[in-house]
Structures are given as structure tokens and as C-alpha cells.
Design a protein around this motif. Structure first.
Motif, mmCIF file in Angstrom:
data_model
loop_
_atom_site.group_PDB
_atom_site.id
_atom_site.type_symbol
_atom_site.label_atom_id
_atom_site.label_comp_id
_atom_site.label_asym_id
_atom_site.label_seq_id
_atom_site.Cartn_x
_atom_site.Cartn_y
_atom_site.Cartn_z
ATOM 1 N N MET A 154 -34.366 -40.695 -45.787
ATOM 2 C CA MET A 154 -33.828 -40.668 -47.166
ATOM 3 C C MET A 154 -32.399 -41.153 -46.990
ATOM 4 O O MET A 154 -31.610 -41.327 -46.100
ATOM 5 N N SER A 155 -31.897 -42.016 -48.202
ATOM 6 C CA SER A 155 -30.729 -42.257 -48.168
ATOM 7 C C SER A 155 -29.583 -40.877 -48.328
ATOM 8 O O SER A 155 -29.926 -39.973 -48.529
ATOM 9 N N LYS A 156 -28.206 -41.283 -48.074
ATOM 10 C CA LYS A 156 -27.328 -40.143 -48.115
ATOM 11 C C LYS A 156 -27.005 -39.952 -49.745
ATOM 12 O O LYS A 156 -26.644 -40.829 -50.180
ATOM 13 N N ALA A 157 -27.146 -38.568 -49.877
ATOM 14 C CA ALA A 157 -26.428 -38.418 -51.227
ATOM 15 C C ALA A 157 -24.944 -38.710 -51.205
ATOM 16 O O ALA A 157 -24.403 -38.321 -50.350
ATOM 17 N N GLU A 158 -24.201 -39.042 -52.450
ATOM 18 C CA GLU A 158 -22.875 -39.150 -52.406
ATOM 19 C C GLU A 158 -22.068 -38.964 -53.714
ATOM 20 O O GLU A 158 -23.236 -38.936 -54.790
ATOM 21 N N TYR A 159 -20.930 -38.849 -53.980
ATOM 22 C CA TYR A 159 -20.193 -38.763 -55.158
ATOM 23 C C TYR A 159 -19.684 -40.165 -55.532
ATOM 24 O O TYR A 159 -19.262 -41.025 -54.947
ATOM 25 N N THR A 160 -20.008 -40.263 -57.026
ATOM 26 C CA THR A 160 -19.396 -41.698 -57.404
ATOM 27 C C THR A 160 -19.250 -41.440 -59.028
ATOM 28 O O THR A 160 -19.981 -40.529 -59.767
ATOM 29 N N THR A 161 -18.552 -42.356 -59.586
ATOM 30 C CA THR A 161 -18.475 -42.567 -61.193
ATOM 31 C C THR A 161 -19.636 -43.444 -61.615
ATOM 32 O O THR A 161 -19.614 -43.650 -62.729
ATOM 33 N N HIS A 162 -20.368 -44.146 -60.732
ATOM 34 C CA HIS A 162 -21.388 -44.874 -61.109
ATOM 35 C C HIS A 162 -22.738 -44.407 -60.867
ATOM 36 O O HIS A 162 -23.241 -44.334 -59.985
ATOM 37 N N ASN A 163 -23.300 -44.058 -62.063
ATOM 38 C CA ASN A 163 -24.496 -43.299 -62.118
ATOM 39 C C ASN A 163 -25.817 -44.185 -61.773
ATOM 40 O O ASN A 163 -25.808 -45.084 -62.339
ATOM 41 N N ILE A 164 -26.608 -43.781 -60.711
ATOM 42 C CA ILE A 164 -27.831 -44.412 -60.426
ATOM 43 C C ILE A 164 -29.032 -43.312 -60.376
ATOM 44 O O ILE A 164 -30.282 -43.911 -59.992
ATOM 45 N N GLY A 165 -28.628 -42.187 -60.613
ATOM 46 C CA GLY A 165 -29.561 -41.020 -60.720
ATOM 47 C C GLY A 165 -29.677 -40.541 -59.304
ATOM 48 O O GLY A 165 -29.143 -40.994 -58.422
ATOM 49 N N HIS A 166 -30.669 -39.596 -59.176
ATOM 50 C CA HIS A 166 -30.672 -38.749 -57.925
ATOM 51 C C HIS A 166 -32.024 -38.681 -57.576
ATOM 52 O O HIS A 166 -33.240 -38.146 -58.229
ATOM 53 N N LYS A 203 -17.803 -42.946 -70.530
ATOM 54 C CA LYS A 203 -16.894 -42.211 -70.109
ATOM 55 C C LYS A 203 -16.983 -41.888 -68.623
ATOM 56 O O LYS A 203 -18.183 -41.751 -68.155
ATOM 57 N N THR A 204 -15.792 -41.851 -68.009
ATOM 58 C CA THR A 204 -15.851 -41.658 -66.508
ATOM 59 C C THR A 204 -16.187 -40.231 -66.180
ATOM 60 O O THR A 204 -15.812 -39.251 -66.805
ATOM 61 N N PHE A 205 -17.071 -40.074 -65.221
ATOM 62 C CA PHE A 205 -17.699 -38.718 -64.893
ATOM 63 C C PHE A 205 -18.024 -38.733 -63.317
ATOM 64 O O PHE A 205 -18.216 -39.961 -62.741
ATOM 65 N N VAL A 206 -17.967 -37.764 -62.755
ATOM 66 C CA VAL A 206 -18.337 -37.591 -61.337
ATOM 67 C C VAL A 206 -19.738 -37.244 -61.283
ATOM 68 O O VAL A 206 -20.358 -35.930 -61.601
ATOM 69 N N TYR A 207 -20.476 -38.063 -60.693
ATOM 70 C CA TYR A 207 -21.964 -37.974 -60.564
ATOM 71 C C TYR A 207 -22.247 -37.736 -59.232
ATOM 72 O O TYR A 207 -21.709 -38.302 -58.067
ATOM 73 N N ARG A 208 -23.469 -37.088 -58.918
ATOM 74 C CA ARG A 208 -23.851 -36.769 -57.599
ATOM 75 C C ARG A 208 -25.336 -37.773 -57.463
ATOM 76 O O ARG A 208 -26.129 -37.297 -58.071
ATOM 77 N N VAL A 209 -24.971 -38.823 -56.696
ATOM 78 C CA VAL A 209 -26.277 -39.606 -56.779
ATOM 79 C C VAL A 209 -26.991 -39.808 -55.215
ATOM 80 O O VAL A 209 -26.558 -39.488 -54.410
ATOM 81 N N HIS A 210 -28.222 -40.260 -55.486
ATOM 82 C CA HIS A 210 -29.009 -40.099 -54.296
ATOM 83 C C HIS A 210 -29.778 -41.599 -54.442
ATOM 84 O O HIS A 210 -30.743 -41.563 -55.366
ATOM 85 N N CYS A 249 -13.701 -39.474 -55.586
ATOM 86 C CA CYS A 249 -15.368 -39.539 -55.106
ATOM 87 C C CYS A 249 -15.376 -39.906 -53.641
ATOM 88 O O CYS A 249 -15.978 -39.328 -53.000
ATOM 89 N N GLN A 250 -14.891 -41.077 -53.362
ATOM 90 C CA GLN A 250 -15.187 -41.721 -52.241
ATOM 91 C C GLN A 250 -14.616 -40.658 -51.048
ATOM 92 O O GLN A 250 -14.941 -40.388 -49.847
ATOM 93 N N HIS A 251 -13.360 -40.061 -51.284
ATOM 94 C CA HIS A 251 -12.861 -39.192 -50.333
ATOM 95 C C HIS A 251 -13.629 -38.104 -50.225
ATOM 96 O O HIS A 251 -13.910 -37.528 -49.063
ATOM 97 N N SER A 252 -14.169 -37.530 -51.277
ATOM 98 C CA SER A 252 -14.971 -36.345 -51.273
ATOM 99 C C SER A 252 -16.179 -36.421 -50.454
ATOM 100 O O SER A 252 -16.440 -35.663 -49.722
#
Length: 743
Positions: A568-580, A503-510, A626-629
Motif C-alpha cells: 500500500m501507499s503510505k497515508a499522510e497529512y496534507t491540505t490537498h484532499n485525494i481521499g483515503h 477552505k484549508t483543512f487538514v486531511y488524512r489521505v491515502h 502537515c508535512q512536518h506531522s
């Protein structure tokens, strides 16, 4: 008598071979004849045409170009072309960031070919520089990063044109503006100019003034210039304000009947003392089975923000509120952000909640998500909640909250509901503080990294002039709120992502930090005597936490904190979850601040859609959002930093006669950067102003070394400086170096 232009053919067209190759390579899929090339060069005399014809023939004979049909030529494509993003340096050279290469590709200023900072470009790599570094040339501009620039206009009345000198040191050309496009600007005004064209033969891009911002140095002018530089809005369009003001924000019995009614639960907010909007509240209840039921209640913005409306379109375009030093540029109009969606005390509100039942070990025994209606019994400032925690009030004795300067009545009367005393509220805060500390300890043991960077804040007078500087640090009350917001964000994300990963969701990943950045951090902090262990993920996070703990309170703290964050890497929004990585969460989203972040609004909508049994949303659509945000978040962050820098310089204008102790925070071949310990203002000492010797930059030592006296000014050294120059327009602070600090 008009003087005739000299024909270029008298001395021949200079550099014709390379110019023709450049024209053909730029449009390598198109065929050109000599007439088309002559037109691009702006020549039409017979001699020039003959020169072009001969050069084309020579290049074809050498097989550097192809004659595809009689008289028509195109480039030989024997080079592999790549795409990337241009990052310009102040001196006009640049680097292209491209996924195809591990290192950035150097682009000399003469190979930039009218590309501007941030542009997406096509390029080819043609040689390796010293130490194996790649060098290339830009062949095409795929997409401009921006078309609007802030600068000062210089009007040439007699010549009937003007130039805008951009504030940004990464804009290497002044912008030509015809006199009929200056939009009533006066000479010396700060303006916003829009690029319209960059003709083939023109040295400068052409533009038009779209907004006059005011006089350089004026406070409002400079703040508006910061917003304009990043394309951020200054006000809401009339139609958006009008739409918002006509919304029905009343809470009806019909709407309440559709929601879980939690108005009787003890509920309160904890926010900064100067906060105007309260988008989250906590509720607390002890259940008969001994468990604690804790609700994290978030303003139900999505109830009012309907998709497809001008209000939603505007919120999406903004994507975030912008927090400048002297003002907030909100994502939503005031009728929502400060009223209908603000969980103000003693008011019923529509909320979206995450409710958890947990034991004393913070083990979650039950969870519930959904729309609610709540009533906030009290509003706390962080300082007030902190006073309760620090005093650890003995609940077995009689006491009054006034003893700890908490500005709520001893008893909170709720018409038609049970009485909730100040003792109940204090008990809730103390218990939740203990639970928050357990959750934080669990996070840290799982590999979370504790970034508690000191924030610089200003005391402003009525004219928004800085009259003082203070530092904001995170205390137990802040961490209490943080832990429960993290809990809600994590559990909402798990609820969707674990239950049905498709299911599509908006993740905050890092993502995990880059090895080269960590190595660079190690190299710098070793100068202060600190060691890091990057053997694996666990040792990396443990040693980073240890480093941040060790530097706490020391002169180099702000420098090391900043460098650690940059590694650190930059945190970002995406539908592809890789965790934080930074939080050590496998699932994480933003759910708790929909008043000021659009991704939280998207998370609310998607969660409700899935709670209602709806199908998965379109992934491509949400990924684009997500990319726009993420992009808008980046722009807002840069604007916020610029406003802090501006205010720091404004503050230092009134302290030009004082000497300050600072820490060397950066060393370059053009000078040293010094951060003042007492106020965190950073400025530069130019190497040209270090008069007592001839100093040279030693890259290995991160130091400036005197050739004759052997004096070393190294990263982290304490020095004494005095203000030399303050430039509000360029946001630049220059120091004179007095010498090393005597401890």
C-alpha cells in the motif's frame, strides 16, 4: 627531529583530471583559478601548481571546462541535474528516489561524495547499467536529513582524539571527535554525537558528543538510544512543564455557558485496560422519534493549547506521542494528557463533539459539531465491553455486570442528575455494536480494506524485562470504537471539504497502491497458492480482503499481512484532499486523538474557526505543518518498531537452548530470515552457517537452493531454528538452522 612531509609533487597529484572536474562541477556556477584549486587540494609547492595549470589548460583545450576570463575556469554544464533523496544500502552503495524517474537511480559507493542516508542531493545520470537501470553521481548535498547519530565512542588517549562508531548500518563512516569535545564520555560509552563539519580532505566527518546515554546493553541506555537515533525527545523542557503546571484547568460556569451541555447524556469510555489517558468517549440516547443520538466526544485540547505559547510550540515539534514497548513519550505534559484532557470517569470535562442522529440502518438524519461539556459515567476496558457483547445479555431479565466481570457498580449515581443503571450502559453498548457492524459492512462493500494485523505485545516485570509474549487482536469492542471514530473523522472532513472545498483543512489521505508493488505481492503470495485480481479498484480491494481472510490463522498470516500492508501507499497529512483508498472514503481527517496527534489539534482549530464564520486559513502554512506531522509520525513509527525488535531480542536471550518452529519470512543472497510462529520474533540464518551444502539464492523462486543435495528453503517454508547470537546494541538476532519442520 621532525620528519618533513614528502611533497605530493614527487609522484604527481593522483587522479588530478577527475579531481579538478569534480571541484568545478560541485560549484559549477563559480569560477576557479589554479590557486583556489591548489588550496582545495591542500598543496602549495611549485611542482603541484604547475601540474594544476597544465591540467586546466588541457581540459580547456578539450572544451571539458571553460576559461571565462584570463586564468579563471568553470565547468561545462552539458548535463541535466536532478534532485532526489538518497537511500543508502548497508554495503555503502545507494539509490536516489527522484520524481523524474520511474525507477530509483543507482549510486555506487565511490560516487556518494560524502552524502549520507536520507540527504536531499543533487545528482546527474551518466550511464545505464545492466537491464537498463540508471546510474549516477551525486554532485551536491542540498540538505542533510539529520546531523545527530547514536554510537559507541572509542577514545584514543595517546592520540588525543576519539571516534564514534554509529549504531546505524547506513552510516558508513566513523565520526571523528577531538578529545576536547567528548563531553566527559568514557571509552565504550553509548553517546549522541552531532556532526559539525566534513572537511574536503578528511576521510571522516567531524563531530562533538552532545549527550552521554550510558553503557551499551543497559535497558534505559538502549531505549534512550532508540529515541535519540530518531531525534525524539526523552523529557519535556523545564519551561514547558512549568507553563503547563500553571494552566488554569478548572471548569467555570462561564465556560460551560458557551458550550452545549451534554452532562446528562449517558456517556462512557472504552480503552485498553492499561490506558492512562482517555481522549474519546461515546454518548447514547434514544430520541422520542425513534432515532438514536450518538455523540463522539473528544478532549478539547485546543482550549488549553494556545497558539504561540511554549507549550504549543513543543507539541507541534513533537507532533505525536511515541509508544515504545515499556513507556509512552507523550506529546503533551501529564497535567494535560493524564488529567485535564483525559475523559476520566465521574469527572466533568471540556470536549469537542460530533453528534449524530441515525436510524437502525445507520442513515444519518442530522449532524452537529461543536464544543461541549460532558460527564463520563463509566470507564470500560475493551475486555469488559467485549464480555457484554459476547454474552449478548438479555436485558429483559435482572442481571449484574459482575456476572461478566465488569468492574463498575450495578447502579451509577449522579448527583443532581438522573440515575443511569448498568442495564442502560449495557443496552447502549449492544445497540452501538449492532450499528458499528452495519457501518463496517457498508465500508467493506464500498471497497475498504480490512487490515487487522496481529500486534505483538510483551508482559514485562518490574525491571521492564520481557517475561512473556502475547498477541493483540481486534475484537468487536475494538471495532465498535473504531467505527464511531471513523464516522466522526469522515463527517468532520466532509463538513468542511464538501461544504466549501476552497477552505484549508487538514486531511488524512491515502493514495492508490503502486502497480509494481501489487505485482510483487502477487508474485510472493502465489507461492502459497493465493491469487489476486487487479483488474480495477473494486476487484483489487475485494481480492486483497479475500487474501487477508484466507490467511487468517495460518502460519504465513503475519508474513502475508506485512507484505500486503507494504504494497500500500503510505497515508499522510496534507491540505490537498485525494481521499483515503484503504478506508474507501472520499473525505477523511484525524479529529479524534488530539492528546496524542497534533494534526487533530489543527483540525479542531480549523473546524471551530469555520463554525465561527471565519475565513479560510493560510494553505501554505498548514501544508508545511502537515508535512512536518507526517515526517514525525514516520520517525515515531520507526522508533516503535525498533523498541519491539529490541524487546524481542531481549526476550530471546533467555531462550538460547530451545528449538523453535518458524516460517521463512525473507530470502536474500546472504541468508534467510525466519519468524518464530509462537512469538513473532524474527532472526537471520546466514548462508555461511548452512554447512550441509553450498547454497545459492534463487530470486525467481524466493528460495535458497543447495547445489549438491537440491534442498530448497523457500519463502513460507516451516523450519526449526535455534538462537545463535543476540545483539541488543545492533538489534540483531542470529539463528542456527536445524532443518525443515516435520509436520
Amino acid at each position: 627531529m621532525t620528519r618533513k612531509k614528502k611533497s605530493k609533487s614527487n609522484k604527481g597529484i593522483s587522479n588530478l583530471t577527475n579531481t579538478i572536474l569534480s571541484i568545478l562541477k560541485k560549484d559549477r556556477n563559480q569560477n576557479f583559478n589554479y590557486k583556489q584549486i591548489a588550496a582545495k587540494l591542500g598543496v602549495n609547492d611549485a611542482s603541484s601548481r604547475n601540474q594544476i595549470i597544465k591540467t586546466l589548460a588541457k581540459l580547456a583545450a578539450k572544451q571539458e571546462i571553460i576559461q571565462v576570463e584570463r586564468g579563471k575556469f568553470k565547468a561545462v554544464v552539458n548535463t541535466e541535474y536532478y534532485t532526489g533523496k538518497l537511500d543508502l544500502a548497508a554495503k555503502g552503495n545507494g539509490y536516489i528516489i527522484c520524481d523524474e524517474f520511474d525507477d530509483d537511480v543507482f549510486i555506487a559507493s565511490n560516487n556518494i561524495n560524502k552524502a549520507l542516508n536520507g540527504d536531499e542531493v543533487e545528482f546527474y545520470v551518466y550511464k545505464r547499467r545492466k537491464r537498463g537501470k540508471l546510474e549516477g553521481e551525486i554532485t551536491n548535498i542540498i540538505k542533510r536529513e539529520k546531523s545527530e547519530y547514536v554510537g559507541v565512542i572509542q577514545i584514543h588517549d595517546k592520540k588525543n582524539f576519539a571516534f564514534v562508531v554509529a549504531d546505524s548500518n547506513k552510516m558508513y563512516k566513523d565520526i571523528f571527535v577531538p578529545i576536547n569535545k567528548i563531553n566527559k564520555a568514557e571509552d565504550g560509552d553509548k553517546v549522541l554525537v552531532k556532526l559539525e563539519d566534513w572537511p574536503e580532505k578528511a576521510d571522516s566527518p567531524y563531530g562533538k558528543v552532545i549527550k552521554v546515554l550510558g553503557k551499551p546493553g543497559d535497558h534505559n541506555t538502549e531505549i534512550h538510544a532508540i529515541l535519540a537515533e530518531y531525534g525524539l525527545p526523552m523529557e519535556f523542557p523545564h519551561e514547558v512543564e512549568d507553563y503547563a503546571n500553571k494552566l488554569d484547568t478548572s471548569i467555570t460556569e462561564e465556560e460551560i455557558s458557551k458550550r452545549r451541555d451534554m452532562r446528562k447524556d449517558l456517556t462512557f469510555t472504552i480503552d485498553p485496560k492499561d490506558a492512562k489517558d482517555f481522549d474519546d468517549a461515546l454518548s447514547f440516547k434514544v430520541l422520542e422519534n425513534g432515532l438514536y443520538e450518538i455523540g463522539i466526544h473528544i478532549a478539547d485540547v485546543s482550549h488549553y493549547l494556545e497558539e504561540g505559547t511554549v507549550l504549543d510550540d513543543e507539541a507541534y515539534e513533537r507532533a505525536t506521542s511515541v509508544y515504545l514497548v515499556d513507556r509512552v513519550v507523550p506529546m503533551l505534559p501529564e497535567v494535560l494528557s493524564n488529567n485535564a484532557c483525559s475523559l476520566r470517569p465521574h469527572e466533568e470535562k471540556l470536549t469537542f463533539s460530533a453528534v449524530f442522529q441515525m436510524n437502525d440502518k445507520c442513515e444519518i438524519k442530522n449532524e452537529w459539531f461543536g464544543r461541549t461539556v460532558t460527564y463520563s459515567d463509566a470507564r470500560f476496558a475493551y475486555e469488559e465491553a467485549q464480555a457484554i457483547i459476547e454474552n449478548n445479555i438479555n436485558l429483559k431479565t435482572n442481571w449484574s455486570l459482575s456476572e461478566v466481570e465488569v468492574t463498575i457498580p450495578t447502579e451509577v449515581s449522579l448527583t443532581g442528575k438522573a440515575y443511569k443503571t448498568s442495564k442502560d450502559i449495557a443496552h447502549a453498548i449492544l445497540k452501538m455494536d449492532k450499528l458499528a457492524k452495519i457501518m463496517r459492512k457498508k465500508r467493506m462493500s464500498s471497497g475498504a480494506i480490512s487490515f487487522d494485523k496481529v500486534e505483538v505485545k510483551f508482559d514485562l516485570d518490574e525491571q521492564a524485562n520481557p517475561v512473556g509474549v502475547f498477541f493483540k487482536t481486534s475484537k468487536d469492542a475494538n471495532k465498535l470504537i473504531e467505527e464511531f471514530m471513523l464516522l466522526a473523522n469522515r463527517k468532520v472532513s466532509e463538513f468542511v471539504g464538501k461544504k466549501d472545498p476552497k477552505k484549508t483543512f487538514v486531511y488524512r489521505v491515502h493514495d492508490e497502491p503502486d502497480d509494481s508493488k501489487l505485482a510483487n505481492l502477487q508474485g510472493i503470495v502465489s507461492k502459497f497458492g493465493y491469487k489476486l485480481n487487479f483488474k480495477d479498484r473494486k476487484t483489487t480491494s475485494a481480492s486483497l480482503n479475500n487474501l487477508l481472510k484466507e490467511v487468517n490463522g495460518k502460519k504465513e498470516q503475519n508474513l502475508v499481512d506485512t507484505l500486503a500492508i507494504r504494497s500500500m501507499s503510505k497515508a499522510e497529512y496534507t491540505t490537498h484532499n485525494i481521499g483515503h483508498y484503504g478506508l474507501a472514503f472520499d473525505y477523511y481527517s484525524h479529529f479524534t486523538s488530539p492528546i496524542r496527534r497534533y494534526p487533530d489539534v489543527m483540525a479542531h482549530r480549523l473546524l471551530q474557526q469555520y463554525l465561527d464564520g471565519g475565513k479560510s486559513a493560510n494553505e501554505d502554512v498548514y501544508e508545511e505543518k502537515c508535512q512536518h506531522s507526517s515526517n514525525m509520525e514516520g520517525l515515531a513509527t520507526r522508533a516503535e518498531r525498533d523498541s519491539i525488535k529490541y524487546m524481542q531480542i531481549k526476550f530471546m536471550q533467555d531462550h538460547k537452548d530451545e528449538e523453535f518452529v518458524g516460517v521463512i519470512s525473507g530470502v536474500t543472497d546472504w541468508g534467510i530470515y525466519v519468524e518464530i510462529i509462537s512469538n513473532k520474533c524474527e532472526g537471520m540464518v546466514s548462508v555461511r552457517d548452512m554447512k550441509d551444502d553450498h547454497y545459492a539464492f534463487d530470486q525467481d523462486q524466493y528460495a535458497m537452493v543447495g547445489r549438491s543435495n537440491g534442498m530448497v528453503y523457500q519463502l513460507g517454508d516451516e523450519v526449526v531454528v535455534k538462537v545463535k547470537n543476540t545483539d541488543l546494541v545492533k538489534k540483531h538476532l542470529d539463528f542456527n538452522l536445524i532443518g525443515k519442520s516435520v509436520e
